[in-house]
Scaffold this motif. Structure first.
Motif, PDB file in Angstrom:
ATOM      1  N   GLU A  47     -68.098 -37.712   9.097  1.00 43.67           N
ATOM      2  CA  GLU A  47     -67.278 -37.767  10.309  1.00 43.67           C
ATOM      3  C   GLU A  47     -67.886 -36.872  11.391  1.00 43.67           C
ATOM      4  N   ALA A  48     -68.470 -35.739  10.985  1.00 44.84           N
ATOM      5  CA  ALA A  48     -69.109 -34.831  11.944  1.00 44.84           C
ATOM      6  C   ALA A  48     -70.273 -35.510  12.658  1.00 44.84           C
ATOM      7  N   GLU A  49     -71.051 -36.321  11.948  1.00 43.04           N
ATOM      8  CA  GLU A  49     -72.169 -37.043  12.575  1.00 43.04           C
ATOM      9  C   GLU A  49     -71.653 -38.065  13.588  1.00 43.04           C
ATOM     10  N   TRP A  50     -70.574 -38.755  13.243  1.00 43.99           N
ATOM     11  CA  TRP A  50     -69.963 -39.700  14.180  1.00 43.99           C
ATOM     12  C   TRP A  50     -69.442 -38.968  15.406  1.00 43.99           C
ATOM     13  N   MET A  51     -68.793 -37.825  15.193  1.00 39.04           N
ATOM     14  CA  MET A  51     -68.231 -37.052  16.309  1.00 39.04           C
ATOM     15  C   MET A  51     -69.330 -36.547  17.231  1.00 39.04           C
ATOM     16  N   ASP A  52     -70.460 -36.150  16.666  1.00 43.72           N
ATOM     17  CA  ASP A  52     -71.590 -35.707  17.476  1.00 43.72           C
ATOM     18  C   ASP A  52     -72.071 -36.842  18.377  1.00 43.72           C
ATOM     19  N   ALA A  53     -72.209 -38.041  17.825  1.00 42.98           N
ATOM     20  CA  ALA A  53     -72.625 -39.205  18.620  1.00 42.98           C
ATOM     21  C   ALA A  53     -71.569 -39.523  19.685  1.00 42.98           C
ATOM     22  N   LEU A  54     -70.304 -39.383  19.336  1.00 41.46           N
ATOM     23  CA  LEU A  54     -69.215 -39.628  20.283  1.00 41.46           C
ATOM     24  C   LEU A  54     -69.292 -38.638  21.445  1.00 41.46           C
ATOM     25  N   GLU A  55     -69.511 -37.366  21.125  1.00 36.38           N
ATOM     26  CA  GLU A  55     -69.609 -36.324  22.157  1.00 36.38           C
ATOM     27  C   GLU A  55     -70.762 -36.591  23.124  1.00 36.38           C
ATOM     28  N   LYS A  56     -71.839 -37.202  22.622  1.00 35.74           N
ATOM     29  CA  LYS A  56     -73.001 -37.490  23.458  1.00 35.74           C
ATOM     30  C   LYS A  56     -72.859 -38.813  24.220  1.00 35.74           C
ATOM     31  N   SER A  57     -71.817 -39.602  23.904  1.00 38.40           N
ATOM     32  CA  SER A  57     -71.663 -40.930  24.501  1.00 38.40           C
ATOM     33  C   SER A  57     -70.510 -41.044  25.488  1.00 38.40           C
ATOM     34  N   VAL A  58     -69.532 -40.144  25.391  1.00 36.10           N
ATOM     35  CA  VAL A  58     -68.305 -40.250  26.183  1.00 36.10           C
ATOM     36  C   VAL A  58     -68.236 -39.099  27.180  1.00 36.10           C
ATOM     37  N   PRO A  59     -67.853 -39.373  28.427  1.00 29.80           N
ATOM     38  CA  PRO A  59     -67.681 -38.281  29.403  1.00 29.80           C
ATOM     39  C   PRO A  59     -66.679 -37.232  28.898  1.00 29.80           C
ATOM     40  N   GLY A  60     -66.941 -35.980  29.204  1.00 29.16           N
ATOM     41  CA  GLY A  60     -66.140 -34.870  28.722  1.00 29.16           C
ATOM     42  C   GLY A  60     -64.649 -35.002  28.976  1.00 29.16           C
ATOM     43  N   LYS A  61     -64.263 -35.537  30.136  1.00 32.59           N
ATOM     44  CA  LYS A  61     -62.835 -35.609  30.455  1.00 32.59           C
ATOM     45  C   LYS A  61     -62.078 -36.606  29.577  1.00 32.59           C
ATOM     46  N   PHE A  62     -62.804 -37.481  28.886  1.00 26.65           N
ATOM     47  CA  PHE A  62     -62.167 -38.458  27.995  1.00 26.65           C
ATOM     48  C   PHE A  62     -62.416 -38.160  26.522  1.00 26.65           C
ATOM     49  N   LEU A  63     -63.104 -37.058  26.235  1.00 26.19           N
ATOM     50  CA  LEU A  63     -63.551 -36.788  24.873  1.00 26.19           C
ATOM     51  C   LEU A  63     -62.402 -36.573  23.887  1.00 26.19           C
ATOM     52  N   GLU A  64     -61.437 -35.755  24.208  1.00 28.25           N
ATOM     53  CA  GLU A  64     -60.347 -35.481  23.260  1.00 28.25           C
ATOM     54  C   GLU A  64     -59.555 -36.740  22.941  1.00 28.25           C
ATOM     55  N   LEU A  65     -59.260 -37.550  23.953  1.00 27.35           N
ATOM     56  CA  LEU A  65     -58.564 -38.815  23.733  1.00 27.35           C
ATOM     57  C   LEU A  65     -59.363 -39.710  22.785  1.00 27.35           C
ATOM     58  N   ASN A  66     -60.667 -39.794  23.013  1.00 29.38           N
ATOM     59  CA  ASN A  66     -61.515 -40.643  22.176  1.00 29.38           C
ATOM     60  C   ASN A  66     -61.662 -40.104  20.760  1.00 29.38           C
ATOM     61  N   LYS A  67     -61.660 -38.788  20.614  1.00 31.35           N
ATOM     62  CA  LYS A  67     -61.687 -38.209  19.268  1.00 31.35           C
ATOM     63  C   LYS A  67     -60.415 -38.572  18.510  1.00 31.35           C
ATOM     64  N   ARG A  68     -59.257 -38.505  19.188  1.00 38.82           N
ATOM     65  CA  ARG A  68     -57.996 -38.914  18.550  1.00 38.82           C
ATOM     66  C   ARG A  68     -58.039 -40.391  18.153  1.00 38.82           C
ATOM     67  N   ALA A  69     -58.561 -41.226  19.047  1.00 37.03           N
ATOM     68  CA  ALA A  69     -58.661 -42.663  18.764  1.00 37.03           C
ATOM     69  C   ALA A  69     -59.562 -42.920  17.566  1.00 37.03           C
ATOM     70  N   PHE A  70     -60.690 -42.228  17.498  1.00 34.55           N
ATOM     71  CA  PHE A  70     -61.615 -42.394  16.385  1.00 34.55           C
ATOM     72  C   PHE A  70     -60.937 -42.045  15.057  1.00 34.55           C
ATOM     73  N   VAL A  71     -60.268 -40.912  15.015  1.00 30.13           N
ATOM     74  CA  VAL A  71     -59.615 -40.453  13.789  1.00 30.13           C
ATOM     75  C   VAL A  71     -58.505 -41.425  13.371  1.00 30.13           C
ATOM     76  N   LEU A  72     -57.734 -41.932  14.336  1.00 31.72           N
ATOM     77  CA  LEU A  72     -56.684 -42.900  14.004  1.00 31.72           C
ATOM     78  C   LEU A  72     -57.278 -44.166  13.405  1.00 31.72           C
ATOM     79  N   GLY A  73     -58.403 -44.625  13.943  1.00 32.51           N
ATOM     80  CA  GLY A  73     -59.060 -45.804  13.378  1.00 32.51           C
ATOM     81  C   GLY A  73     -59.627 -45.538  12.006  1.00 32.51           C
ATOM     82  N   ARG A  74     -60.202 -44.381  11.817  1.00 26.97           N
ATOM     83  CA  ARG A  74     -60.810 -44.024  10.518  1.00 26.97           C
ATOM     84  C   ARG A  74     -59.752 -43.868   9.442  1.00 26.97           C
ATOM     85  N   ASP A  75     -58.603 -43.303   9.807  1.00 26.82           N
ATOM     86  CA  ASP A  75     -57.569 -42.995   8.817  1.00 26.82           C
ATOM     87  C   ASP A  75     -56.578 -44.111   8.554  1.00 26.82           C
ATOM     88  N   CYS A  76     -56.630 -45.197   9.331  1.00 23.32           N
ATOM     89  CA  CYS A  76     -55.614 -46.246   9.130  1.00 23.32           C
ATOM     90  C   CYS A  76     -55.924 -47.110   7.905  1.00 23.32           C
TER      91      CYS A  76
END
Length: 190
Positions: free
Chosen positions: A161-190
């Motif tokens: 998950e840390a490797e995915w989050m690193d790629a996410l951090e490098k792909s998404v603008p900072g102002k949307f990062l926390e929202l996208n991290k929440r979305a990623f975790v919800l998709g992973r955990d469903c």
């Protein structure tokens, strides 16, 4: 290593291109040769968008032919059905259950096909269907469907998950990062 093939499909405006860039960045970081090819179609008018992602030791072409896709990640149910012939035997489709009406349905010239998930499963396809729109809204924005689906996709990879989050951090603008991290975790955990 055998070359792996994936298609990311949806309609214009759903974030398929960001998803392919995130996946490509992750795979490059893991040392794979990666080729990404985008086919836009009428994407600005809500038409089909297809992205091919291929990775392995050495990849020579970015195009996935019929019967070659290991995985199809679909942002909309009709798009999942539209591309089934590209899936290889034993492949997997991960799809959002959301239905986006194409122009013929909007104008009344056609009806949206019924029971698409059941029809896809009836073809013997391994289908993983989730309500990614609901999860994206739970994360804070309906526009995060793409990242919810990337979270779901991550369950089928041997990356942390840390490797995915690193790629996410490098792909998404900072102002949307926390929202996208929440979305990623919800998709992973469903």
């Amino acid at each position: 290593m055998e070359t792996k093939n994936m298609m990311i499909v949806g309609v214009g405006g759903q974030g398929t291109l960001l998803a392919s860039k995130l996946l490509g960045r992750l795979l490059l970081g893991k040392g794979f040769d990666v080729k990404v090819s985008e086919v836009h179609g009428m994407s600005q008018r809500g038409g089909s968008v297809v992205t091919y992602v291929r990775w392995g030791e050495k990849v020579y072409s970015p195009i996935v032919d019929k019967g070659q896709a290991d995985v199809i990640l679909s942002f909309e149910l009709l798009e999942a059905a539209r591309w089934t012939e590209y899936l290889k035997k034993g492949g997997k489709i991960i799809t959002n259950t959301q239905q986006v009406n194409p122009m013929p349905v909007i104008t009344g010239a056609a009806a949206y096909p019924e029971n698409l998930a059941e029809k896809i499963k009836g073809l013997g396809i391994d289908l993983d269907a989730i309500d990614a729109l609901k999860l994206a809204e739970e994360a804070g924005s309906s526009k995060a469907v793409n990242i919810v689906l990337m979270g779901r996709l991550s369950k089928w990879f041997d990356f942390t998950e840390a490797e995915w989050m690193d790629a996410l951090e490098k792909s998404v603008p900072g102002k949307f990062l926390e929202l996208n991290k929440r979305a990623f975790v919800l998709g992973r955990d469903c």
